[in-house]
Design an enzyme around this catalytic site. Structure first.
Site, mmCIF file in Angstrom:
data_model
loop_
_atom_site.group_PDB
_atom_site.id
_atom_site.type_symbol
_atom_site.label_atom_id
_atom_site.label_comp_id
_atom_site.label_asym_id
_atom_site.label_seq_id
_atom_site.Cartn_x
_atom_site.Cartn_y
_atom_site.Cartn_z
ATOM 1 N N ILE A 182 0.877 -1.174 0.000
ATOM 2 C CA ILE A 182 0.000 0.000 0.000
ATOM 3 C C ILE A 182 0.913 1.221 0.000
ATOM 4 O O ILE A 182 1.903 1.261 0.732
ATOM 5 C CB ILE A 182 -0.979 0.012 1.203
ATOM 6 N N ILE A 197 1.010 5.704 -1.061
ATOM 7 C CA ILE A 197 0.443 6.961 -1.552
ATOM 8 C C ILE A 197 1.590 7.773 -2.155
ATOM 9 O O ILE A 197 2.681 7.852 -1.584
ATOM 10 C CB ILE A 197 -0.233 7.756 -0.410
ATOM 11 N N GLU A 252 2.618 -6.906 6.865
ATOM 12 C CA GLU A 252 3.920 -6.640 7.467
ATOM 13 C C GLU A 252 4.250 -5.171 7.239
ATOM 14 O O GLU A 252 3.964 -4.624 6.185
ATOM 15 C CB GLU A 252 5.033 -7.498 6.841
ATOM 16 N N TYR A 301 -2.699 1.755 10.785
ATOM 17 C CA TYR A 301 -3.252 0.405 10.894
ATOM 18 C C TYR A 301 -3.927 0.196 12.247
ATOM 19 O O TYR A 301 -4.955 -0.476 12.335
ATOM 20 C CB TYR A 301 -2.165 -0.641 10.660
#
Length: 151
Positions: free
Chosen positions: A74, A76, A108, A120
């Site tokens: 993930i 940005i 991870e 998270y």
């Protein structure tokens, strides 16, 4: 005027932009071929992108195998960070996992990446262990985080 971000499924034509984000975000980036493989050949892979002002601003990869989901990556784009786009994208990833009947979500994250860990934790993810020397660029440990999403 503040514009709303839109999350959608990643398409093949997004790969060049996704690779730019990957290369600007990680010291050991995935290759373009890896993304093509994920979209074309991996039946467990699901990829989302987030757009803002008509521009690709980030992406998220998820593997869903039976009732277990894992965020593979993930990121940005640097100039879009700090605008809550990561949170929007992560929320969409969690919703996708729920729709696909995943019960657990894991990932991870570098032990030094406190901003990501904070994001998270907003979604209920908890530390679950350490993968020693996980990152090949510098031997840094990975923190395993997980959450139950469908009970």
């Amino acid at each position: 005027m503040k514009t709303k971000a839109a999350v959608r499924n990643m398409r093949l034509e997004d790969i060049d932009h996704v690779y730019e984000i990957e290369a600007s975000s990680f010291t050991s980036p995935w290759t373009k071929d890896s993304f093509y493989h994920e979209l074309l050949e991996n039946p467990y892979a699901h990829y989302l992108v987030i757009e803002k002002d008509g521009h690709l601003a980030g992406y998220c990869g998820i593997w869903i195998v039976m009732d277990d989901a894992q965020i593979t990556n993930i990121a940005i784009k640097p100039e879009y960070r700090g605008q809550s786009l990561g949170e929007t994208l992560f929320r969409s990833a969690v919703e996708l996992c729920k729709e696909k009947d995943a019960r657990r979500l894991s990932l991870e994250v570098r032990v030094s990446n406190h901003p990501a860990q904070g994001l998270y934790k907003k979604f209920g993810m908890q530390p679950g262990g350490i993968r020693k020397n996980y990152y090949t660029d510098n031997g840094e440990d990975a923190l395993i985080m997980w959450v139950t999403i469908n009970e």
